[in-house]
Design a protein around this motif. Structure first.
Motif, PDB file in Angstrom:
ATOM      1  N   LYS A   1      -8.861   3.744  -3.912  1.00  0.00           N
ATOM      2  CA  LYS A   1      -9.831   2.687  -3.658  1.00  0.00           C
ATOM      3  C   LYS A   1      -9.465   1.464  -4.485  1.00  0.00           C
ATOM      4  CE  LYS A   1     -13.645   5.950  -2.865  1.00  0.00           C
ATOM      5  NZ  LYS A   1     -14.955   6.427  -3.354  1.00  0.00           N
ATOM      6  N   SER A   2      -9.623   0.307  -3.891  1.00  0.00           N
ATOM      7  CA  SER A   2      -9.375  -0.921  -4.638  1.00  0.00           C
ATOM      8  C   SER A   2     -10.430  -1.961  -4.289  1.00  0.00           C
ATOM      9  CB  SER A   2      -7.978  -1.491  -4.363  1.00  0.00           C
ATOM     10  OG  SER A   2      -7.895  -2.031  -3.062  1.00  0.00           O
ATOM     11  N   ASN A   3     -10.764  -2.748  -5.288  1.00  0.00           N
ATOM     12  CA  ASN A   3     -11.689  -3.869  -5.119  1.00  0.00           C
ATOM     13  C   ASN A   3     -11.014  -5.074  -5.769  1.00  0.00           C
ATOM     14  OD1 ASN A   3     -13.747  -5.702  -4.992  1.00  0.00           O
ATOM     15  ND2 ASN A   3     -15.260  -4.454  -6.041  1.00  0.00           N
ATOM     16  N   THR A   4     -10.665  -6.071  -4.975  1.00  0.00           N
ATOM     17  CA  THR A   4      -9.956  -7.233  -5.493  1.00  0.00           C
ATOM     18  C   THR A   4     -10.780  -8.490  -5.273  1.00  0.00           C
ATOM     19  OG1 THR A   4      -8.768  -7.674  -3.435  1.00  0.00           O
ATOM     20  CG2 THR A   4      -7.744  -6.141  -4.977  1.00  0.00           C
TER      21      THR A   4
ATOM     22  N   ASP B   1       0.835  -1.198   0.000  1.00  0.00           N
ATOM     23  CA  ASP B   1       0.000   0.000   0.000  1.00  0.00           C
ATOM     24  C   ASP B   1       0.872   1.251   0.000  1.00  0.00           C
ATOM     25  OD1 ASP B   1      -2.449  -1.306  -0.051  1.00  0.00           O
ATOM     26  OD2 ASP B   1      -2.512  -1.509   2.119  1.00  0.00           O
TER      27      ASP B   1
ATOM     28  N   SER C   1       2.031   1.794  -3.513  1.00  0.00           N
ATOM     29  CA  SER C   1       0.954   2.188  -4.420  1.00  0.00           C
ATOM     30  C   SER C   1       0.694   3.684  -4.378  1.00  0.00           C
ATOM     31  CB  SER C   1      -0.345   1.440  -4.076  1.00  0.00           C
ATOM     32  OG  SER C   1      -0.217   0.067  -4.370  1.00  0.00           O
TER      33      SER C   1
ATOM     34  N   THR D   1      -8.830  -7.259 -10.395  1.00  0.00           N
ATOM     35  CA  THR D   1      -8.425  -6.131  -9.561  1.00  0.00           C
ATOM     36  C   THR D   1      -8.864  -4.840 -10.231  1.00  0.00           C
ATOM     37  OG1 THR D   1      -6.496  -7.289  -8.645  1.00  0.00           O
ATOM     38  CG2 THR D   1      -6.474  -4.885  -8.563  1.00  0.00           C
ATOM     39  N   GLN D   2      -9.537  -4.006  -9.488  1.00  0.00           N
ATOM     40  CA  GLN D   2      -9.941  -2.695  -9.987  1.00  0.00           C
ATOM     41  C   GLN D   2      -9.528  -1.643  -8.973  1.00  0.00           C
ATOM     42  OE1 GLN D   2     -14.022  -2.318 -11.180  1.00  0.00           O
ATOM     43  NE2 GLN D   2     -13.638  -0.452 -12.335  1.00  0.00           N
ATOM     44  N   GLU D   3      -8.713  -0.694  -9.443  1.00  0.00           N
ATOM     45  CA  GLU D   3      -8.229   0.384  -8.590  1.00  0.00           C
ATOM     46  C   GLU D   3      -8.697   1.725  -9.154  1.00  0.00           C
ATOM     47  OE1 GLU D   3      -4.091  -1.829  -7.167  1.00  0.00           O
ATOM     48  OE2 GLU D   3      -4.032  -0.288  -8.750  1.00  0.00           O
ATOM     49  N   LYS D   4      -9.017   2.642  -8.263  1.00  0.00           N
ATOM     50  CA  LYS D   4      -9.452   3.971  -8.662  1.00  0.00           C
ATOM     51  C   LYS D   4      -8.842   4.994  -7.710  1.00  0.00           C
ATOM     52  CE  LYS D   4     -14.025   2.440 -10.291  1.00  0.00           C
ATOM     53  NZ  LYS D   4     -15.505   2.622 -10.137  1.00  0.00           N
TER      54      LYS D   4
ATOM     55  N   GLN E   1      -6.593  -9.071   2.270  1.00  0.00           N
ATOM     56  CA  GLN E   1      -6.234  -9.085   0.850  1.00  0.00           C
ATOM     57  C   GLN E   1      -4.857  -9.718   0.707  1.00  0.00           C
ATOM     58  OE1 GLN E   1      -6.440  -5.381  -1.394  1.00  0.00           O
ATOM     59  NE2 GLN E   1      -4.794  -6.085  -2.733  1.00  0.00           N
TER      60      GLN E   1
ATOM     61  N   HIS F   1      -7.477  -1.529 -14.239  1.00  0.00           N
ATOM     62  CA  HIS F   1      -8.435  -2.626 -14.125  1.00  0.00           C
ATOM     63  C   HIS F   1      -7.864  -3.809 -14.904  1.00  0.00           C
ATOM     64  CE1 HIS F   1     -12.895  -4.052 -14.766  1.00  0.00           C
ATOM     65  NE2 HIS F   1     -12.216  -4.826 -13.915  1.00  0.00           N
TER      66      HIS F   1
END
Length: 571
Positions: free
Chosen positions: A261-264, A25, A28, A226-229, A491, A135
């Motif tokens: 923000k991340s959604n994995t 993190d 990132s 994996t989607q990061e914003k 995660q 993404h």
């Protein structure tokens, strides 16, 4: 215990509760992009020795001293992204398009009627320093093990070493007043996996946890997404001057705003798996042979603000040549973290009563988010550059930047260094060397053509990139810590960047005080995704041996194309 034993835990144990935000993190949110005005980006950002552009407020403040008139301008960036996941012969491409305002700024030049300092300049700008948008995902192909086996291994290891919270009755809510996520010292990954039947025991009196993968019979495939914003925006305030039209100096102060923000998702589809069994009443107990479809989802939100300082000079010994130097302090962040995990599961077995499967979902802390504050220091930056004027119509500029990623540091909310995480930063990351080359040719007094190139070496060590190290000719696992403070993060995946390259082209138009610039920028980056850590088993298997386990991984190739448009006035 020896550090080798401690680092065998991905998600952590009670004695690792002091560990804070993960090094991944930290990386990132501590990296940088090539962003700025269209002129700046079309020349590869090689402006350390040039100045005279709104983007210099965020790069070399000495460039503000070059100004002899005022300027106001803005930039729009249309970014077309493509991420290709490759595993063996399989590939999967995900595309997306993002639009952002790269830069809005003003620089005012004040004549001083002095031969020593003919001009004093000041300016402020808003700039998008980093875009986190990406993404990617796809199949991981055939598996050789399971994340559940890893969790079972370290959960059994903790229980075997006297951690009573890792016993089965410590991982579940046995009474209305007992919440294992808050009241026990067990890692949230162990609790989540046990409550969603990803790890099981033959009886409640046993701590011989087993995962879903039976090395004698199970086959299966894996997948991930994996989607990061988000972004890092910087608000810069710079001051500078001109000393005898030879030395241009500047200092700057930056305020940063971050939102990440991340959604994995990581999933496994298994046949002949060792799923939880059921008694005659349908209550889960023991083991059975069957199929399993499990997905681990993680949501993460990091936000906060920070500040930094910059200083730089440009020296022009002759009209045709300039050299530049700039130093950026680290950005000092105060950050907040929110996150939670969820396990989706679907098990089927011929031994289940009535052939009815066992399916559902479980959330960490029963749907509540984990929350904590922390502090971070990004790498400092050193830039040197040289630029020359060719034939009165051309400019060639070259920059070098040194950015030591291993100098990142994290602290807890009270300002105490988290030595374990900082040691891991030094294990996984190293200095990145960046070369920028840019050129401009004035075709007519109104039209200019530009081009640039950037090469950025990987900031990741070999151990960090591949999750292994060579020990006497044998590859042994290097453990990735992804647990976070109090072992509440779930995660397990990491994505490690290799080198990055930019190729850019552009053109510019001037009419009296008005200018318009356009750029096309191609960014090529390679990364390596790993679903969870490689590890050495702590608990012997059924044959009495322990083994090195290698997690599934994928190659990520990103090709991003940006169309950048800038307009402005000089007056």
């Amino acid at each position: 215990m020896k550090k080798e034993v401690l680092t065998a835990l991905l998600i952590g144990a009670p004695f690792t509760a002091m560990f804070a935000q993960t090094p991944f993190d930290a990386y990132s949110i501590g990296r940088n992009d090539l962003r700025g005005t269209a002129r700046f980006m079309s020349m590869g950002g090689a402006f350390t020795a040039l100045g005279g552009d709104l983007s210099t407020l965020n790069q070399n403040p000495g460039g503000i001293g070059v100004y002899r008139s005022s300027e106001v301008g803005g930039t729009l960036d249309i970014n077309i992204q493509s991420a290709n996941t490759q595993v063996g012969s399989y590939s999967n491409k995900i595309n997306q398009t993002k639009v952002a305002c790269n830069n809005i700024g003003y620089i005012g030049a004040i004549p001083l009627s002095s031969e020593t300092m003919p001009y004093f300049s000041w300016g402020f700008s808003y700039g998008r320093a980093i875009s986190f948008d990406r993404h990617y995902g796809g199949s991981l192909g055939s598996l050789g093990s399971s994340l559940t086996n890893y969790v079972a291994d370290f959960t059994a290891f903790e229980a075997a070493n006297g951690a009573s919270d890792y016993a089965p009755n410590g991982l579940i809510s046995t009474t209305p007043n007992y919440n294992p996520y808050l009241d026990s010292g067990a890692s949230w990954m162990s609790i989540l996996m046990y409550n969603s039947y990803g790890i099981n025991v033959p009886s409640m009196n046993s701590t011989a946890y087993q995962g879903l993968w039976d090395y004698n019979s199970t086959i299966g495939t894996g997948w991930f997404e994996t989607q990061e914003k988000g972004y890092v925006d910087e608000y810069a305030i710079d001051f500078g001057g001109n000393i005898m039209n030879t030395v241009y100096w500047g200092i700057g102060f930056g305020i940063t705003d971050i939102d990440f923000k991340s959604n994995t998702l990581y999933g496994e589809i298994l046949d002949n798996a060792r799923v939880t069994g059921c008694d005659a009443a349908g209550n889960p107990i023991g083991y059975a042979n069957g199929s399993a479809d499990v997905t681990l989802e993680n949501i993460k939100h990091i936000y906060g603000n920070g500040f930094n300082f910059k200083a730089g000079v440009i020296v022009k010994p002759v009209n045709e040549f300039r050299i530049g130097l700039a130093v950026h302090t680290p950005t000092y962040y105060n950050l907040s973290y929110e996150g939670w995990g969820r396990m989706y599961y679907d098990y089927n077995s011929t031994s289940y009563p009535g052939g009815k499967g066992l399916s559902g979902q479980k959330d960490t802390d029963y749907g509540y988010s984990d929350y904590f504050d922390w502090k971070m220091r990004t790498p400092w930056r050193l830039m040197v550059g040289a630029a020359g004027v060719i034939g009165g119509r051309g400019i060639l500029s070259v920059d070098y930047e040194y950015r030591p990623a291993q100098s990142m540091m994290v602290k807890n909310a009270d300002g105490y260094e988290l030595n374990a995480v900082n040691d891991d930063i030094k294990t996984y990351y190293k200095a990145s060397n960046i070369i920028r080359v840019g050129g401009e040719f004035r075709v007519t007094p109104q039209f200019s053509l530009r081009a640039g190139y950037v090469y950025e070496s990987s900031p990741v060590t070999e151990e960090g990139l591949y999750g292994s190290t060579n020990n006497g000719g044998a590859e042994v696992p290097v453990v990735y810590y992804t647990s976070g403070p109090d072992d509440t993060e779930t995660q397990p995946s990491v994505t490690m960047d290799k080198s990055t390259q930019y190729v850019s082209f552009g053109l510019g138009y001037k009419y009296k005080n008005f200018y318009a610039d356009a750029a096309f920028v191609h960014r090529y980056n390679r990364s390596r995704y790993q679903a969870y850590t490689n590890y050495t088993e702590n608990i012997p298997g059924e044959d009495g041996n322990v083994y090195d386990v290698w997690a599934p991984s994928a190659r990520i190739i990103q090709n991003n194309n940006s169309i950048v448009l800038s307009i402005g006035l000089k007056f």
